[in-house]
Enzyme design. Structure first.
Site, PDB file in Angstrom:
ATOM      1  N   SER A 103      17.247  46.231  41.406  1.00 53.69           N
ATOM      2  CA  SER A 103      18.284  45.476  40.730  1.00 53.69           C
ATOM      3  C   SER A 103      17.919  43.987  40.730  1.00 53.69           C
ATOM      4  CB  SER A 103      19.636  45.737  41.400  1.00 53.69           C
ATOM      5  OG  SER A 103      20.692  45.199  40.658  1.00 53.69           O
ATOM      6  N   HIS A 160      21.816  53.401  37.419  1.00 58.51           N
ATOM      7  CA  HIS A 160      21.265  52.222  38.094  1.00 58.51           C
ATOM      8  C   HIS A 160      20.827  52.516  39.524  1.00 58.51           C
ATOM      9  CE1 HIS A 160      20.781  47.897  38.755  1.00 58.51           C
ATOM     10  NE2 HIS A 160      21.498  48.004  39.871  1.00 58.51           N
ATOM     11  N   ASP A 169      21.390  53.130  32.620  1.00 58.36           N
ATOM     12  CA  ASP A 169      21.792  52.068  33.543  1.00 58.36           C
ATOM     13  C   ASP A 169      22.892  51.230  32.895  1.00 58.36           C
ATOM     14  OD1 ASP A 169      21.964  49.825  35.234  1.00 58.36           O
ATOM     15  OD2 ASP A 169      19.837  49.905  35.710  1.00 58.36           O
TER      16      ASP A 169
END
Length: 428
Positions: free
Chosen positions: A242, A369, A334
C-alpha cells in the site's frame, strides 16, 4: 466393549505448522456414507471468533479426506484442501468490521477443527462434536529471534533467522494505517531473511499528527540492516504494501543511501511528489479528498484520490531510474489504491526508459487490496483508523473470496521465488 462402534477420529497433519504450510485434515472411523460437517474455529487475540466449515459425506471406509474430497456446501465448495482456513469469517453476531491479524508472533493461532454429524449451517457451539483436534499455525518458526530496535531514533522489530548467517536483509514497510505490524517479517525470517518491520507513520513515531518522518528515517533503518553482523550488506531488499510501496519506490530511486538489490511492491502506487517527504505526499492526497467515494453500505473507497494518473513527472516516482528488479503484486479489484492503473503506467515508463526488463507484474482479477500471506481469510472491508487524523472509518478493500485467496497463495509463492532468485542466487 465387544461390538461397540469405534469412536470417530480427526487427524490434522502437521499439528504445528507455519501459516504458509498446507494442512492435511482426515476424519476416520465414521460410519460409511455419513453426512458430516467439518468445522474450524479460531479465537483471535481481539477476543473474536472466526469460523469456516464444509459439508462432506464419508466414503465406504468411513473416511473424509479434506485434501481430496469435495465439500458440497458450507463456507466453501469443491475440493479445497485449505478451505477451512481461507474461508473463515467472524461467527454470526460478531462485532462489525473485523479483520484477522496476528499481534503477538510469539504465540500461534490455535485452530480447533471438529467434525459434527449431519450437514450444519450454524449453531456449532450448541452441538457436541464427534471428534476434535487442534492445529497450531505459527508466523515465527522455531529458532527465529525477535529484537526490538530503537537505535538512531527509529522504531521497529528485527527478526533474525536461526543459524550463523550471513543472511539477506529485508526492510518491511506496511501502509497508511501506521503501527508496528510484525507478522509478515516474522514469516519472512522463517524463510531465511533478516527482516526489519518498521513503524513510520503513527504519532508516537512522528511526534505530531501534523508532521511525518523524513527520508533520513528510512535511511537510518536501512543502515540498521546494512550494519548488522548477520546481514549480507550487499543483499538487502525492500518490501512495501500500500503506502509502503510509494515509500519503497521513492527511496530506491532518490536516496543516496538506500540501494536495494530488489523490490517487492504490493497493492501500491508510484504516485507521490518527487523528492517529497511523507508530509508532502499526504498533503497531495488531501487535495483530492473530494474524490472520496462511498458504496451503498457507506464504506469508504479511496482509490480515486490518486486518479487520474498524472502526466506531470514531478507528481510520480521516476521509475525509469530504477536499477534493480521489481515485483509488482496487483489486485485488479483494489478499492483502496489504483494499483492496476499505477502498474500499467509504471510499465510504460520503464519500457520508455529502457529498464522494462527489470519489472515483473503479477496481476490478479477479482482480488482486492489486502493481499496477505496465504490461507489467511479474505476481508473485503473492515474498520480502519486513519493514522494521520486518528479517525475511524470502514474501508472497502475489494476482492471476491475465492479468487482473492487463490491470489494470496500464488502471490506469496511468487514473492518467495523472486526474493530467493535475487537475494540468494549466485548466478545473477
Amino acid at each position: 466393549m465387544p461390538g461397540k462402534d469405534p469412536c470417530p477420529l480427526i487427524l490434522v497433519r502437521p499439528s504445528r505448522s507455519s501459516v504458509d504450510d498446507k494442512l492435511v485434515v482426515l476424519v476416520e472411523k465414521l460410519p460409511p456414507r455419513l453426512a458430516v460437517t467439518v468445522h474450524a474455529l479460531l479465537h483471535s487475540e481481539d477476543g473474536d471468533y472466526w469460523e469456516a466449515f464444509g459439508h462432506y459425506v464419508s466414503d465406504d471406509r468411513g473416511c473424509v479426506d479434506v485434501t481430496k474430497d469435495a465439500s458440497t456446501g458450507g463456507s466453501y465448495d469443491g475440493v479445497e484442501p485449505m478451505g477451512l482456513l481461507w474461508s473463515m469469517k467472524p461467527v454470526p453476531g460478531s462485532r462489525p468490521g473485523l479483520r484477522l491479524r496476528k499481534k503477538d508472533v510469539h504465540t500461534p493461532w490455535s485452530v480447533h477443527i471438529s467434525v459434527y454429524q449431519q450437514h450444519m449451517g450454524g449453531g456449532f457451539k450448541d452441538k457436541v462434536p464427534l471428534a476434535c483436534a487442534v492445529a497450531e499455525r505459527w508466523f515465527m518458526a522455531p529458532g527465529v529471534q525477535r529484537v526490538n530496535i530503537t537505535e538512531n531514533g527509529i522504531k521497529g522489530t528485527l527478526f533474525l533467522p536461526p543459524g550463523p548467517g550471513p543472511f539477506p536483509g529485508l526492510l518491511d514497510l506496511w501502509g497508511g494505517g501506521g503501527g508496528l505490524v510484525e507478522y509478515r517479517s516474522a514469516l519472512l525470517a522463517s524463510h531465511g531473511y533478516v527482516s526489519l518491520a518498521l513503524d513510520y507513520i503513527t504519532p508516537k513515531i512522528t511526534g505530531d499528527t501534523a508532521q511525518h518522518v523524513g527520508n533520513d528515517y528510512f535511511e537510518a533503518a536501512y543502515r540498521v540492516l546494512q550494519e548488522h553482523p548477520l546481514v549480507s550488506s550487499e543483499r538487502i531488499a525492500m518490501l512495501g504494501l500500500s503506502f509502503g510501496t510509494s515509500v519503497a519506490l521513492g527511496m530506491a530511486v532518490y536516496s543516496k543511501v538506500i540501494k536495494p538489490k530488489c523490490l517487492v511492491c504490493v497493492s501500491g502506487s508510484h504516485i507521490m511528489p518527487v523528492n517529497g517527504s511523507l508530509s508532502d505526499v499526504f498533503a497531495e492526497i488531501k487535495k483530492n479528498v473530494r474524490n472520496t467515494r462511498f458504496d451503498e453500505e457507506n464504506r469508504v473507497i479511496w482509490r480515486d484520490l490518486l486518479l487520474p494518473i498524472p502526466d506531470d513527472p514531478s507528481k510520480k516516482v521516476d521509475v525509469g531510474q530504477i536499477q534493480c528488479p521489481v515485483l509488482l503484486v496487483v489486485g485488479e479489484d483494489d478499492q483502496n489504491w489504483p494499483a492496476s492503473e499505477s502498474a500499467e503506467d509504471m510499465k510504460q515508463m520503464m519500457e520508455r526508459a529502457g529498464n522494462g526488463h527489470l519489472l515483473t507484474v503479477a496481476s490478479y482479477p477479482n482480488t482486492g487490496h489486502l493481499i496477505e500471506p496465504p490461507y489467511t481469510p479474505h476481508v473485503r472491508s473492515s474498520n480502519f483508523m486513519v493514522a494521520s487524523s486518528r479517525t475511524k472509518v470502514v474501508a472497502l478493500w475489494g476482492g471476491q473470496t475465492v479468487p482473492h485467496c487463490q491470489a494470496q497463495e500464488d502471490a506469496w509463492q511468487k514473492t518467495l521465488a523472486f526474493l530467493e532468485k535475487h537475494l540468494y542466487s549466485t548466478r545473477e
